[in-house]
Scaffold this motif. Structure first.
Motif, PDB file in Angstrom:
ATOM      1  N   TYR A 246       0.847  -1.189   0.000  1.00 36.88           N
ATOM      2  CA  TYR A 246       0.000   0.000   0.000  1.00 36.88           C
ATOM      3  C   TYR A 246       0.880   1.235   0.000  1.00 36.88           C
ATOM      4  CZ  TYR A 246      -3.731  -3.214   1.228  1.00 36.88           C
ATOM      5  OH  TYR A 246      -4.631  -4.242   1.218  1.00 36.88           O
TER       6      TYR A 246
ATOM      7  N   PHE B  42       0.859   5.597   0.437  1.00 34.50           N
ATOM      8  CA  PHE B  42       0.133   6.662   1.113  1.00 34.50           C
ATOM      9  C   PHE B  42       0.818   8.013   0.880  1.00 34.50           C
ATOM     10  CE2 PHE B  42      -2.199   3.730   3.890  1.00 34.50           C
ATOM     11  CZ  PHE B  42      -1.362   2.624   3.899  1.00 34.50           C
TER      12      PHE B  42
ATOM     13  N   TYR C 235       0.834  11.420   3.241  1.00 36.83           N
ATOM     14  CA  TYR C 235       0.430  12.060   4.485  1.00 36.83           C
ATOM     15  C   TYR C 235       0.876  13.511   4.447  1.00 36.83           C
ATOM     16  CZ  TYR C 235      -1.037   7.840   6.984  1.00 36.83           C
ATOM     17  OH  TYR C 235      -1.711   6.719   7.397  1.00 36.83           O
TER      18      TYR C 235
ATOM     19  N   GLN D 266       1.702  16.925   6.871  1.00 35.69           N
ATOM     20  CA  GLN D 266       2.023  17.374   8.226  1.00 35.69           C
ATOM     21  C   GLN D 266       2.088  18.896   8.223  1.00 35.69           C
ATOM     22  OE1 GLN D 266       5.905  16.301   9.911  1.00 35.69           O
ATOM     23  NE2 GLN D 266       4.898  15.851  11.870  1.00 35.69           N
TER      24      GLN D 266
ATOM     25  N   SER E  82       1.307  22.637  12.493  1.00 31.90           N
ATOM     26  CA  SER E  82       0.828  22.224  13.820  1.00 31.90           C
ATOM     27  C   SER E  82       1.344  20.847  14.198  1.00 31.90           C
ATOM     28  CB  SER E  82      -0.701  22.205  13.850  1.00 31.90           C
ATOM     29  OG  SER E  82      -1.190  21.216  12.956  1.00 31.90           O
ATOM     30  N   ARG E  83       1.963  20.151  13.242  1.00 34.09           N
ATOM     31  CA  ARG E  83       2.660  18.885  13.420  1.00 34.09           C
ATOM     32  C   ARG E  83       1.827  17.621  13.270  1.00 34.09           C
ATOM     33  NH1 ARG E  83       5.505  19.842  18.934  1.00 34.09           N
ATOM     34  NH2 ARG E  83       3.856  18.359  19.423  1.00 34.09           N
ATOM     35  N   GLN E  84       0.510  17.663  13.405  1.00 34.05           N
ATOM     36  CA  GLN E  84      -0.255  16.428  13.356  1.00 34.05           C
ATOM     37  C   GLN E  84      -0.332  15.900  11.934  1.00 34.05           C
ATOM     38  OE1 GLN E  84      -3.201  16.460  16.162  1.00 34.05           O
ATOM     39  NE2 GLN E  84      -3.766  14.326  15.873  1.00 34.05           N
ATOM     40  N   MET E  85       0.135  14.674  11.747  1.00 34.58           N
ATOM     41  CA  MET E  85       0.120  14.032  10.435  1.00 34.58           C
ATOM     42  C   MET E  85      -1.309  13.633  10.080  1.00 34.58           C
ATOM     43  SD  MET E  85       3.368  13.189   9.243  1.00 34.58           S
ATOM     44  CE  MET E  85       3.500  11.464   8.794  1.00 34.58           C
TER      45      MET E  85
ATOM     46  N   LEU F  94      -3.730  11.779   6.961  1.00 32.94           N
ATOM     47  CA  LEU F  94      -3.767  11.018   5.715  1.00 32.94           C
ATOM     48  C   LEU F  94      -4.385  11.856   4.609  1.00 32.94           C
ATOM     49  CD1 LEU F  94      -3.489   8.240   4.213  1.00 32.94           C
ATOM     50  CD2 LEU F  94      -5.883   7.846   4.872  1.00 32.94           C
TER      51      LEU F  94
ATOM     52  N   ARG G 244      -4.696   7.200  -0.182  1.00 37.30           N
ATOM     53  CA  ARG G 244      -4.164   5.838  -0.044  1.00 37.30           C
ATOM     54  C   ARG G 244      -4.385   5.091  -1.354  1.00 37.30           C
ATOM     55  NH1 ARG G 244      -7.255   1.160   1.663  1.00 37.30           N
ATOM     56  NH2 ARG G 244      -5.995  -0.421   2.715  1.00 37.30           N
TER      57      ARG G 244
ATOM     58  N   GLU H  50      -3.901   1.185  -3.184  1.00 40.21           N
ATOM     59  CA  GLU H  50      -3.580  -0.232  -3.068  1.00 40.21           C
ATOM     60  C   GLU H  50      -2.832  -0.655  -4.325  1.00 40.21           C
ATOM     61  OE1 GLU H  50      -7.865  -0.094  -1.203  1.00 40.21           O
ATOM     62  OE2 GLU H  50      -7.486  -1.948  -2.302  1.00 40.21           O
TER      63      GLU H  50
ATOM     64  N   PHE I 216       4.498  13.744   3.066  1.00 44.23           N
ATOM     65  CA  PHE I 216       5.305  12.529   3.122  1.00 44.23           C
ATOM     66  C   PHE I 216       4.649  11.430   2.298  1.00 44.23           C
ATOM     67  CE2 PHE I 216       8.414  13.641   6.282  1.00 44.23           C
ATOM     68  CZ  PHE I 216       7.788  14.592   7.069  1.00 44.23           C
TER      69      PHE I 216
ATOM     70  N   THR J 187       3.822   0.660   2.929  1.00 44.13           N
ATOM     71  CA  THR J 187       3.887  -0.392   3.931  1.00 44.13           C
ATOM     72  C   THR J 187       4.655  -1.573   3.355  1.00 44.13           C
ATOM     73  OG1 THR J 187       1.795  -1.300   3.141  1.00 44.13           O
ATOM     74  CG2 THR J 187       1.708   0.166   5.050  1.00 44.13           C
TER      75      THR J 187
ATOM     76  N   TYR K 243       5.471   1.193   8.256  1.00 44.09           N
ATOM     77  CA  TYR K 243       5.534   2.166   7.183  1.00 44.09           C
ATOM     78  C   TYR K 243       6.983   2.576   6.954  1.00 44.09           C
ATOM     79  CZ  TYR K 243       0.505   3.484   7.003  1.00 44.09           C
ATOM     80  OH  TYR K 243      -0.856   3.527   6.836  1.00 44.09           O
TER      81      TYR K 243
ATOM     82  N   PHE L  93       8.791   5.762   5.291  1.00 44.31           N
ATOM     83  CA  PHE L  93       8.468   7.111   4.839  1.00 44.31           C
ATOM     84  C   PHE L  93       9.587   7.702   4.000  1.00 44.31           C
ATOM     85  CE2 PHE L  93       4.610   8.491   6.974  1.00 44.31           C
ATOM     86  CZ  PHE L  93       4.465   7.560   7.990  1.00 44.31           C
TER      87      PHE L  93
END
Lengths: 119, 114
Positions: B33, B35, B37, B39, B42-45, B47, B50, B52, B91, B95, B102, B104
């Motif tokens: 898979y 992805f 992402y 960021q 504010s830093r919070q990653m 999604l 995605r 397949e 990013f 997987t 993951y 990255f």
């Protein structure tokens, strides 16, 4: 629905000390993963837990350890801290089931991170 | 080595324009898979999208779409009608088969200009 909660958000330690970081996953998520993020190395996988068992481990020394509790909450511990351990530690949770198909079970939801500074 | 490469450390785009972020990866697996992402400062990653690997059709999510070229091991992200809120570090990740581990890329810092 509450997101992934990491505590503490910021902490400062000195070399040789140890630290414990906590992560509460999204309700219903059984997998918790930990990543270290640094400017030099980027995002590196530490370990992943599912149903209280470590399923995968990254290439980090034994000073880095973790565990998961029956309620899926997870902690990671770093002993004998070194300056190079200064980083943002990210926890992520996911459903944790089979990675196959279109279930989205392996989609990670990240917390805001714990910023560790080692002096 | 199983790597994910993002060759563009920084990019900028004018608001409302389209931008494409590049990602290549290395794998010997057939089922995996991919992805993207995001960021924000504010830093919070978060999604973004995605894909397949066994699906030929490129994934889309509103203004975000991918160009997945399995044979070339390429997975680029196109952002259409760029908005100021798209400013973030992006990013690319993959997987490893059957795991939640993951890998990255090093990230692309995207700045949307007003």
């Amino acid at each position: 629905k509450a997101g992934v909660t990491q505590t503490p958000r910021y902490l400062i330690k000195t070399r040789g000390q140890q630290v414990t970081l906590s992560c509460s996953p999204i309700s219903g998520h059984r997998s918790v993963s930990w990543y270290q993020q640094t400017p030099g190395q980027g995002l590196q996988f530490l370990f992943e837990y599912f149903s209280e068992t470590q399923r995968n481990k990254g290439n980090f020394p034994g000073r880095f350890s973790g565990r998961q509790f029956s309620n899926s909450r997870s902690e990671m511990n770093v002993s004998t801290l070194e300056l190079g351990d200064s980083a943002l530690y990210l926890c992520a949770s996911s459903l944790g089931g089979s990675t196959g198909g279109s279930s989205g079970a392996n989609v990670l939801t990240f917390g805001a991170g714990s910023r560790l500074t080692v002096l | 080595a199983q790597t994910v490469t993002q060759s563009q450390p920084e990019m900028s785009v004018q608001e409302a324009e389209t931008v494409t972020l590049s990602c290549t990866y290395d794998t010997s697996e057939n089922n995996y898979y991919l992805f993207w992402y995001k960021q924000p400062p504010s830093r919070q990653m978060i999604l973004v999208i995605r894909q397949e690997a066994y699906k030929q059709q490129n994934a889309t999510e509103n203004r975000f779409s991918v160009n997945f070229q399995k044979a070339a091991k390429s997975f680029s992200l196109k952002i259409s009608d760029s908005q100021l809120g798209d400013t973030a570090m992006y990013f690319c990740a993959r997987t490893t088969s059957g795991t939640y581990k993951y890998i990255f890329g090093t990230g692309t810092r995207l700045k949307v200009l007003a």
